[in-house]
Design a protein around this motif. Structure first.
Motif, PDB file in Angstrom:
ATOM      1  N   ASP A 184       7.352  -2.665 -12.490  1.00  5.94           N
ATOM      2  CA  ASP A 184       6.901  -2.654 -13.893  1.00  5.94           C
ATOM      3  C   ASP A 184       6.313  -4.006 -14.284  1.00  5.94           C
ATOM      4  O   ASP A 184       6.905  -5.051 -13.995  1.00  5.94           O
ATOM      5  N   ASN A 185       5.163  -3.977 -14.972  1.00  2.00           N
ATOM      6  CA  ASN A 185       4.530  -5.193 -15.479  1.00  2.00           C
ATOM      7  C   ASN A 185       4.438  -6.275 -14.396  1.00  2.00           C
ATOM      8  O   ASN A 185       4.820  -7.424 -14.593  1.00  2.00           O
ATOM      9  N   GLY A 186       3.932  -5.849 -13.252  1.00  2.00           N
ATOM     10  CA  GLY A 186       3.864  -6.754 -12.106  1.00  2.00           C
ATOM     11  C   GLY A 186       2.520  -7.451 -11.978  1.00  2.00           C
ATOM     12  O   GLY A 186       1.710  -7.467 -12.905  1.00  2.00           O
ATOM     13  N   LEU A 187       2.301  -8.018 -10.798  1.00  5.95           N
ATOM     14  CA  LEU A 187       1.048  -8.711 -10.505  1.00  5.95           C
ATOM     15  C   LEU A 187      -0.035  -7.710 -10.097  1.00  5.95           C
ATOM     16  O   LEU A 187       0.216  -6.503 -10.014  1.00  5.95           O
ATOM     17  N   GLN A 188      -1.208  -8.213  -9.811  1.00  4.06           N
ATOM     18  CA  GLN A 188      -2.347  -7.321  -9.567  1.00  4.06           C
ATOM     19  C   GLN A 188      -2.433  -6.815  -8.128  1.00  4.06           C
ATOM     20  O   GLN A 188      -2.874  -5.699  -7.889  1.00  4.06           O
ATOM     21  N   TYR A 189      -1.995  -7.618  -7.163  1.00  4.64           N
ATOM     22  CA  TYR A 189      -2.209  -7.279  -5.753  1.00  4.64           C
ATOM     23  C   TYR A 189      -0.876  -7.062  -5.033  1.00  4.64           C
ATOM     24  O   TYR A 189       0.111  -7.761  -5.297  1.00  4.64           O
ATOM     25  N   TYR A 190      -0.887  -6.088  -4.059  1.00  2.00           N
ATOM     26  CA  TYR A 190       0.333  -5.757  -3.319  1.00  2.00           C
ATOM     27  C   TYR A 190       0.002  -5.558  -1.840  1.00  2.00           C
ATOM     28  O   TYR A 190      -1.096  -5.120  -1.483  1.00  2.00           O
ATOM     29  N   ARG A 191       0.997  -5.862  -1.010  1.00  2.00           N
ATOM     30  CA  ARG A 191       0.859  -5.699   0.441  1.00  2.00           C
ATOM     31  C   ARG A 191       2.177  -5.147   0.967  1.00  2.00           C
ATOM     32  O   ARG A 191       3.256  -5.600   0.561  1.00  2.00           O
ATOM     33  N   ILE A 192       2.080  -4.160   1.870  1.00  2.00           N
ATOM     34  CA  ILE A 192       3.272  -3.544   2.440  1.00  2.00           C
ATOM     35  C   ILE A 192       3.379  -3.932   3.911  1.00  2.00           C
ATOM     36  O   ILE A 192       2.419  -3.752   4.675  1.00  2.00           O
ATOM     37  N   MET A 193       4.542  -4.447   4.312  1.00  2.00           N
ATOM     38  CA  MET A 193       4.765  -4.892   5.689  1.00  2.00           C
ATOM     39  C   MET A 193       5.883  -4.070   6.342  1.00  2.00           C
ATOM     40  O   MET A 193       6.877  -3.730   5.688  1.00  2.00           O
ATOM     41  N   ASN A 194       5.689  -3.739   7.616  1.00  2.00           N
ATOM     42  CA  ASN A 194       6.727  -3.045   8.362  1.00  2.00           C
ATOM     43  C   ASN A 194       7.854  -4.020   8.725  1.00  2.00           C
ATOM     44  O   ASN A 194       7.657  -5.239   8.734  1.00  2.00           O
ATOM     45  N   SER A 195       9.018  -3.461   9.007  1.00  2.00           N
ATOM     46  CA  SER A 195      10.150  -4.289   9.448  1.00  2.00           C
ATOM     47  C   SER A 195       9.974  -4.640  10.923  1.00  2.00           C
ATOM     48  O   SER A 195       8.883  -4.495  11.489  1.00  2.00           O
ATOM     49  N   ASN A 196      11.055  -5.042  11.573  1.00  2.00           N
ATOM     50  CA  ASN A 196      10.965  -5.441  12.989  1.00  2.00           C
ATOM     51  C   ASN A 196      11.128  -4.264  13.940  1.00  2.00           C
ATOM     52  O   ASN A 196      11.467  -4.446  15.117  1.00  2.00           O
ATOM     53  N   GLN A 197      10.876  -3.037  13.428  1.00  2.00           N
ATOM     54  CA  GLN A 197      10.941  -1.828  14.246  1.00  2.00           C
ATOM     55  C   GLN A 197       9.666  -1.008  14.049  1.00  2.00           C
ATOM     56  O   GLN A 197       9.184  -0.850  12.922  1.00  2.00           O
ATOM     57  N   SER A 198       9.117  -0.498  15.153  1.00  2.00           N
ATOM     58  CA  SER A 198       7.959   0.394  15.042  1.00  2.00           C
ATOM     59  C   SER A 198       8.366   1.673  14.303  1.00  2.00           C
ATOM     60  O   SER A 198       9.488   2.165  14.475  1.00  2.00           O
ATOM     61  N   ASN A 199       7.453   2.212  13.499  1.00  2.00           N
ATOM     62  CA  ASN A 199       7.787   3.385  12.708  1.00  2.00           C
ATOM     63  C   ASN A 199       6.494   4.135  12.349  1.00  2.00           C
ATOM     64  O   ASN A 199       5.408   3.549  12.349  1.00  2.00           O
ATOM     65  N   THR A 200       6.625   5.414  12.037  1.00  2.00           N
ATOM     66  CA  THR A 200       5.479   6.233  11.655  1.00  2.00           C
ATOM     67  C   THR A 200       5.594   6.557  10.161  1.00  2.00           C
ATOM     68  O   THR A 200       6.572   7.163   9.713  1.00  2.00           O
ATOM     69  N   PHE A 201       4.551   6.185   9.397  1.00  2.00           N
ATOM     70  CA  PHE A 201       4.629   6.239   7.927  1.00  2.00           C
ATOM     71  C   PHE A 201       3.586   7.182   7.340  1.00  2.00           C
ATOM     72  O   PHE A 201       2.474   7.328   7.869  1.00  2.00           O
ATOM     73  N   THR A 202       3.950   7.750   6.180  1.00  2.00           N
ATOM     74  CA  THR A 202       3.010   8.389   5.254  1.00  2.00           C
ATOM     75  C   THR A 202       3.357   7.844   3.883  1.00  2.00           C
ATOM     76  O   THR A 202       4.440   8.121   3.344  1.00  2.00           O
ATOM     77  N   LEU A 203       2.457   7.019   3.299  1.00  4.71           N
ATOM     78  CA  LEU A 203       2.727   6.366   2.042  1.00  4.71           C
ATOM     79  C   LEU A 203       1.579   6.554   1.049  1.00  4.71           C
ATOM     80  O   LEU A 203       0.409   6.598   1.451  1.00  4.71           O
ATOM     81  N   ASP A 204       1.930   6.642  -0.228  1.00  4.54           N
ATOM     82  CA  ASP A 204       0.948   6.783  -1.308  1.00  4.54           C
ATOM     83  C   ASP A 204       1.367   5.869  -2.468  1.00  4.54           C
ATOM     84  O   ASP A 204       2.507   5.410  -2.530  1.00  4.54           O
ATOM     85  N   PHE A 205       0.444   5.655  -3.405  1.00  6.82           N
ATOM     86  CA  PHE A 205       0.799   4.918  -4.621  1.00  6.82           C
ATOM     87  C   PHE A 205       0.014   5.444  -5.812  1.00  6.82           C
ATOM     88  O   PHE A 205      -1.071   6.030  -5.669  1.00  6.82           O
ATOM     89  N   VAL A 206       0.575   5.223  -7.001  1.00 10.18           N
ATOM     90  CA  VAL A 206      -0.144   5.423  -8.265  1.00 10.18           C
ATOM     91  C   VAL A 206       0.049   4.165  -9.104  1.00 10.18           C
ATOM     92  O   VAL A 206       1.079   3.489  -9.000  1.00 10.18           O
ATOM     93  N   SER A 207      -0.931   3.834  -9.916  1.00 11.22           N
ATOM     94  CA  SER A 207      -0.829   2.692 -10.812  1.00 11.22           C
ATOM     95  C   SER A 207      -0.724   3.195 -12.248  1.00 11.22           C
ATOM     96  O   SER A 207      -1.228   4.268 -12.586  1.00 11.22           O
ATOM     97  N   LEU A 208      -0.067   2.397 -13.105  1.00 15.97           N
ATOM     98  CA  LEU A 208       0.207   2.803 -14.486  1.00 15.97           C
ATOM     99  C   LEU A 208      -0.271   1.746 -15.446  1.00 15.97           C
ATOM    100  O   LEU A 208      -0.204   0.560 -15.140  1.00 15.97           O
TER     101      LEU A 208
END
Length: 226
Positions: A202-226
């Motif tokens: 909520d009421n955050g900054l303009q830019y975001y980055r998502i990083m994986n942990s120290n384990q390989s993984n298969t992702f499906t991710l989405d986002f919405v902005s408000l």
């Protein structure tokens, strides 16, 4: 040498006497009570022999001031309203229409108030359409998931999605899209045989980055902005 002209009698209704009276002239000029009406000049640009009629308004000091025009518009002064506190009961005040510009219709619309005089507002949803980050994408350990996210002028972001493995992801944020800082590390919740992520900023900054942990993984991710 004189010429004879047919004449017509001009009359006007007297509001004080209640009946019509004949208008009088002297040497072709209309006689008035206070001599403030005079013959103007021909409107030469029109070319129809029209004459100007000066219209006066009375000022606060009792003097008469001729009304002025700019092009085809009457010039008026804006009266400054003195502060008088909150008015709750009067029904005889002069109304002033306050408008706002509707960017959808490109027209001005009147602002509304309720029965208590409070401004009525309608808050339309500012939620964006859902945007995909990655779909069934295998990301190696400690690598970025998808591209950087820019929510522009929006204030909040919701990130949702799933993964095949029970491993956390890290959310970084930035004000300048250059210097990123850790905002949160999210651990998934097991549901329906997969692992679910759900984060709202909520009421955050303009830019975001998502990083994986120290384990390989298969992702499906989405986002919405408000």
């Amino acid at each position: 040498m004189s010429k004879l002209h047919s004449t017509s009698q001009l009359v006007a209704h007297s509001t004080t006497k209640g009946f019509q009276e004949e208008l009088n002239c002297t040497n072709g000029s209309l006689l008035t009570k206070d001599s403030n009406v005079s013959v103007g000049q021909d409107v030469k640009a029109v070319g129809s022999g029209l004459q100007q009629v000066l219209i006066y308004g009375r000022k606060d000091d009792g003097t008469l001031q001729p009304l002025e025009c700019l092009g085809d518009r009457l010039l008026v002064d804006v009266v400054e309203l003195a502060a008088s506190g909150r008015i709750t009961t009067s029904s005889a005040l002069s109304s002033v229409q306050v408008c706002g510009f509707d960017t959808v219709t490109a027209r001005f619309k009147t602002l509304l108030v309720d029965s208590d005089g409070k401004l009525e507002t309608s808050h339309a949803s500012q939620r964006s359409t859902i945007t995909n980050i990655v779909t069934a994408s295998t990301i190696a350990a400690n690598l970025q998931i998808g591209s950087d996210i820019d929510i522009s002028t929006k204030k909040s972001i919701v990130i949702v999605g799933t993964a095949t493995g029970n491993h956390s992801i890290k959310i970084l944020h930035s004000a300048d899209n250059t210097n990123f800082y850790l905002y949160s590390e999210i651990s998934p919740v097991s549901h329906g045989g997969v692992y679910h992520y759900n984060l709202k900023v909520d009421n955050g900054l303009q830019y975001y980055r998502i990083m994986n942990s120290n384990q390989s993984n298969t992702f499906t991710l989405d986002f919405v902005s408000l």
